[in-house]
Design a protein around this motif. Structure first.
Motif, mmCIF file in Angstrom:
data_model
loop_
_atom_site.group_PDB
_atom_site.id
_atom_site.type_symbol
_atom_site.label_atom_id
_atom_site.label_comp_id
_atom_site.label_asym_id
_atom_site.label_seq_id
_atom_site.Cartn_x
_atom_site.Cartn_y
_atom_site.Cartn_z
ATOM 1 N N PHE A 134 0.828 -1.029 -0.001
ATOM 2 C CA PHE A 134 -0.226 0.042 -0.118
ATOM 3 C C PHE A 134 0.650 1.181 -0.049
ATOM 4 O O PHE A 134 0.344 2.173 -0.164
ATOM 5 C CB PHE A 134 -1.010 0.139 1.069
ATOM 6 N N LEU A 135 2.289 1.160 0.340
ATOM 7 C CA LEU A 135 2.779 2.331 0.468
ATOM 8 C C LEU A 135 3.292 3.010 -1.184
ATOM 9 O O LEU A 135 3.477 4.065 -1.360
ATOM 10 C CB LEU A 135 4.299 2.117 0.983
ATOM 11 N N GLN A 136 3.330 2.136 -2.091
ATOM 12 C CA GLN A 136 3.435 2.280 -3.357
ATOM 13 C C GLN A 136 4.518 3.583 -3.762
ATOM 14 O O GLN A 136 5.719 3.316 -3.487
ATOM 15 C CB GLN A 136 2.048 2.602 -4.056
ATOM 16 N N SER A 137 4.074 4.805 -4.160
ATOM 17 C CA SER A 137 5.114 5.665 -4.457
ATOM 18 C C SER A 137 5.822 6.321 -3.181
ATOM 19 O O SER A 137 6.956 6.889 -3.198
ATOM 20 C CB SER A 137 4.302 6.959 -5.116
ATOM 21 N N ILE A 138 5.732 5.923 -1.739
ATOM 22 C CA ILE A 138 6.305 6.427 -0.763
ATOM 23 C C ILE A 138 7.274 5.277 -0.400
ATOM 24 O O ILE A 138 6.844 4.099 -0.161
ATOM 25 C CB ILE A 138 5.194 6.560 0.471
ATOM 26 N N SER A 139 8.624 5.709 -0.330
ATOM 27 C CA SER A 139 9.608 4.700 0.105
ATOM 28 C C SER A 139 10.080 5.024 1.512
ATOM 29 O O SER A 139 10.422 6.199 1.575
ATOM 30 C CB SER A 139 10.624 4.751 -1.051
ATOM 31 N N LEU A 140 10.285 3.762 2.325
ATOM 32 C CA LEU A 140 10.613 3.871 3.598
ATOM 33 C C LEU A 140 12.111 3.928 3.493
ATOM 34 O O LEU A 140 12.706 3.103 2.735
ATOM 35 C CB LEU A 140 10.082 2.772 4.463
ATOM 36 N N LYS A 141 12.853 4.765 4.360
ATOM 37 C CA LYS A 141 14.268 4.496 4.340
ATOM 38 C C LYS A 141 14.728 3.505 5.142
ATOM 39 O O LYS A 141 15.608 2.609 4.795
ATOM 40 C CB LYS A 141 14.476 5.898 5.193
ATOM 41 N N ASN A 142 14.017 3.070 6.202
ATOM 42 C CA ASN A 142 14.414 2.006 7.117
ATOM 43 C C ASN A 142 13.004 1.224 7.571
ATOM 44 O O ASN A 142 12.047 2.033 7.124
ATOM 45 C CB ASN A 142 14.904 2.085 8.405
ATOM 46 N N ALA A 143 13.158 0.044 8.074
ATOM 47 C CA ALA A 143 11.916 -0.432 8.464
ATOM 48 C C ALA A 143 11.178 0.278 9.646
ATOM 49 O O ALA A 143 12.108 0.939 10.592
ATOM 50 C CB ALA A 143 12.150 -1.877 9.167
ATOM 51 N N PRO A 144 9.745 0.500 9.881
ATOM 52 C CA PRO A 144 9.379 1.014 10.897
ATOM 53 C C PRO A 144 9.802 0.941 12.327
ATOM 54 O O PRO A 144 10.072 -0.290 12.469
ATOM 55 C CB PRO A 144 7.738 1.004 10.843
ATOM 56 N N VAL A 145 10.002 1.596 13.255
ATOM 57 C CA VAL A 145 10.476 1.463 14.599
ATOM 58 C C VAL A 145 9.480 1.296 15.508
ATOM 59 O O VAL A 145 8.410 2.184 15.616
ATOM 60 C CB VAL A 145 11.524 2.841 14.716
ATOM 61 N N THR A 146 9.079 0.245 16.178
ATOM 62 C CA THR A 146 8.047 -0.098 17.092
ATOM 63 C C THR A 146 8.474 0.768 18.198
ATOM 64 O O THR A 146 9.289 0.696 18.944
ATOM 65 C CB THR A 146 8.330 -1.570 17.387
ATOM 66 N N LEU A 147 7.299 1.449 18.677
ATOM 67 C CA LEU A 147 7.345 2.134 19.944
ATOM 68 C C LEU A 147 6.741 1.751 21.254
ATOM 69 O O LEU A 147 6.601 2.172 22.098
ATOM 70 C CB LEU A 147 6.752 3.641 19.676
ATOM 71 N N GLY A 148 5.885 0.574 20.538
ATOM 72 C CA GLY A 148 4.827 -0.172 21.877
ATOM 73 C C GLY A 148 3.637 -0.129 21.167
ATOM 74 O O GLY A 148 3.147 0.678 20.278
ATOM 75 N N ARG A 149 2.826 -1.220 21.573
ATOM 76 C CA ARG A 149 1.494 -1.682 20.886
ATOM 77 C C ARG A 149 1.456 -1.324 19.336
ATOM 78 O O ARG A 149 2.370 -1.780 18.822
ATOM 79 C CB ARG A 149 0.417 -0.664 21.669
ATOM 80 N N ASP A 150 0.665 -0.477 18.832
ATOM 81 C CA ASP A 150 0.373 -0.329 17.591
ATOM 82 C C ASP A 150 1.377 0.905 16.958
ATOM 83 O O ASP A 150 0.801 1.494 16.006
ATOM 84 C CB ASP A 150 -1.002 0.025 17.133
ATOM 85 N N PHE A 151 2.004 1.411 17.800
ATOM 86 C CA PHE A 151 2.783 2.733 17.408
ATOM 87 C C PHE A 151 3.928 2.725 16.871
ATOM 88 O O PHE A 151 4.992 1.796 17.360
ATOM 89 C CB PHE A 151 2.900 3.571 18.740
ATOM 90 N N TYR A 152 4.375 3.434 15.775
ATOM 91 C CA TYR A 152 5.444 3.345 14.885
ATOM 92 C C TYR A 152 6.027 4.758 14.685
ATOM 93 O O TYR A 152 5.235 5.734 14.519
ATOM 94 C CB TYR A 152 5.390 2.359 13.852
ATOM 95 N N SER A 153 7.444 4.745 14.331
ATOM 96 C CA SER A 153 7.782 5.976 13.708
ATOM 97 C C SER A 153 8.458 5.434 12.640
ATOM 98 O O SER A 153 9.074 4.228 12.326
ATOM 99 C CB SER A 153 8.936 6.769 14.471
ATOM 100 N N ILE A 154 8.409 6.457 11.504
ATOM 101 C CA ILE A 154 8.705 5.847 10.214
ATOM 102 C C ILE A 154 9.524 7.104 9.701
ATOM 103 O O ILE A 154 9.373 8.354 9.758
ATOM 104 C CB ILE A 154 7.697 5.641 9.209
ATOM 105 N N SER A 155 10.704 6.800 8.651
ATOM 106 C CA SER A 155 11.441 7.758 8.157
ATOM 107 C C SER A 155 11.315 7.470 6.656
ATOM 108 O O SER A 155 11.701 6.333 6.238
ATOM 109 C CB SER A 155 12.786 7.395 8.759
#
Ligand SMILES: C[S@@+](CC[C@H](N)C(=O)[O-])C[C@H]1O[C@@H](n2cnc3c(N)ncnc32)[C@H](O)[C@@H]1O
Length: 376
Positions: free
Chosen positions: A53-74
């Motif tokens: 689903f990210l298609q045109s958006i490319s992640l620099k790294n894998a999402p970082v888990t912050l707990g439960r369903d929360f993530y930071s993404i770069s």
């Protein structure tokens, strides 16, 4: 001819062209582009989201888990809220403008965190949303909320800027903070959700005005909260046709919002919903309906194969007038089939004169997403 209805003369509401213009901003345009974001995303959808689903958006790294369903993404390239919200699964999103990687259990954390946030992001926000990535940090959240509101009260320079929501996420290794312009830019009006059934537990309450029939009511409540952000009310959408309504969790939310609802289902509505004067129960198979021309909106939460429910809704779309709303819950047995289902619904809706304006995995959606569309 003059409109002699006194109610509409006092407050006529928006016309359908104005509604269409507003509804097209359900996923708002935003010039602000960012590479760092905090997001909430169901853990069962995360891999699929990244893969398909990210298609045109490319992640620099894998999402970082912050707990439960929360993530930071770069991200490799800056994106705006609209780009990210179009990827369906994030429950809410906010750009990260401040990070403080300090253990929240350390001494004077709340005091130091708040002065850091004040220095970096100011106190010119209108709305504050603080949440914890894990339940143990709830006390820290309460402390931060209280302290920031106190700082704002004591500050002279708090005129609201156009950046008006401050979102703070406290996680086991520190905190993240960001600002965004309006609730719809967050995706859900409320980071962390409406807390629908937690706050108003189903029928455990003796107060009928607070009792809720089912979790499903939360799904339409989230959509209604979005409409309210666009200043759209039941005045613009007074008559709803609801397909697959029993036991009536969504029906009662629509009625509470002020709409009259024709609830279609062979199954029974709950006694509380049944006696609601704004609700009419039509005990038939929805496939028997030939027209929806009396209605301003169709809501469908029918179970069974999505292809069937979509065809039943699609058959009614041409009979709606321009600007009518269609809210369709798209149910899947496995999320892996979701992309194909979405393509099918997009095609069938388009062929029948509807335009999809948003597809979201709402807080109250389980193995399903909510499609919001407009009759063109
Ligand atoms: C998930 S439940 C709906 C829950 C409901 N939205 C609520 O808020 O309480 C699905 C309902 O769809 C109904 N349904 C499925 N196919 C239908 C059809 N062809 N016509 C009418 N109702 C149908 C089922 O009887 C069932 O009550």
């Amino acid at each position: 001819m003059k409109n002699l209805n006194p109610a509409t003369q006092i407050n006529p509401g928006l016309n359908k062209a104005e509604c269409i213009e507003r509804l097209n901003m359900l996923i708002p345009e935003s010039k602000n582009q960012h590479t760092l974001w905090m997001i909430q995303l169901g853990s069962e959808t995360k891999d699929l989201w990244e893969r398909e689903f990210l298609q045109s958006i490319s992640l620099k790294n894998a999402p970082v888990t912050l707990g439960r369903d929360f993530y930071s993404i770069s991200l490799n390239e800056a994106a705006n809220a609209r780009d990210l919200l179009k990827t369906i699964f994030p429950r809410w999103i906010c750009p990260i403008l401040h990070q403080w990687p300090v253990n929240p259990r350390s001494e004077k954390f709340v005091e130091r965190a708040c002065s850091g946030i004040q220095n970096k992001l100011g106190l010119e926000w209108q709305n504050l949303q603080v949440l914890s990535a894990t339940p143990e940090l709830k006390k820290v959240v309460t402390g931060i909320k209280g302290r920031l509101l106190q700082l704002k009260d004591n500050s002279e320079n708090t005129a609201a800027s156009n950046k008006s929501i401050l979102v703070i996420l406290v996680h086991p290794k520190g905190l993240l903070a960001g600002l965004c312009g309006e609730k719809l830019e967050l995706g859900s009006g409320y980071a962390g959700g409406l807390g629908f059934l937690k706050e108003k537990s189903a029928h455990s309450d003796t107060d009928e005005s607070q009792a809720r029939t089912s979790r499903a009511g939360g799904k339409i409540s989230e959509v209604l909260a979005m409409l309210e952000e666009l200043k759209i009310s039941s005045k613009e959408y007074p008559n709803w046709l609801e397909l697959g309504a029993a036991p009536g969790g969504m029906t009662e939310e629509l009625a509470r919002w002020g709409a009259s609802v024709t609830a279609v289902d062979l199954a029974e509505l709950s006694p509380l919903v049944k006696k609601n004067k704004k609700v009419t129960h039509l005990k038939i198979n929805a496939d028997e309906l030939r027209t929806a021309d009396h209605y301003d909106a169709i809501l469908c939460d029918m179970n069974g194969p999505t292809a069937n429910s979509t065809k039943i809704v699609a058959k009614l779309i041409p009979t709606l007038s321009s600007g009518s709303l269609i809210i369709h819950t798209l149910k899947v047995t496995s999320f892996e089939t979701l992309k194909a289902m979405i393509q099918l619904v997009e095609r069938i809706f388009t062929e029948n004169g509807a335009k999809i304006i948003a597809i979201r995995h709402l807080f109250h959606n389980r193995k399903e997403v909510t499609v919001i569309a407009l009759r063109r």
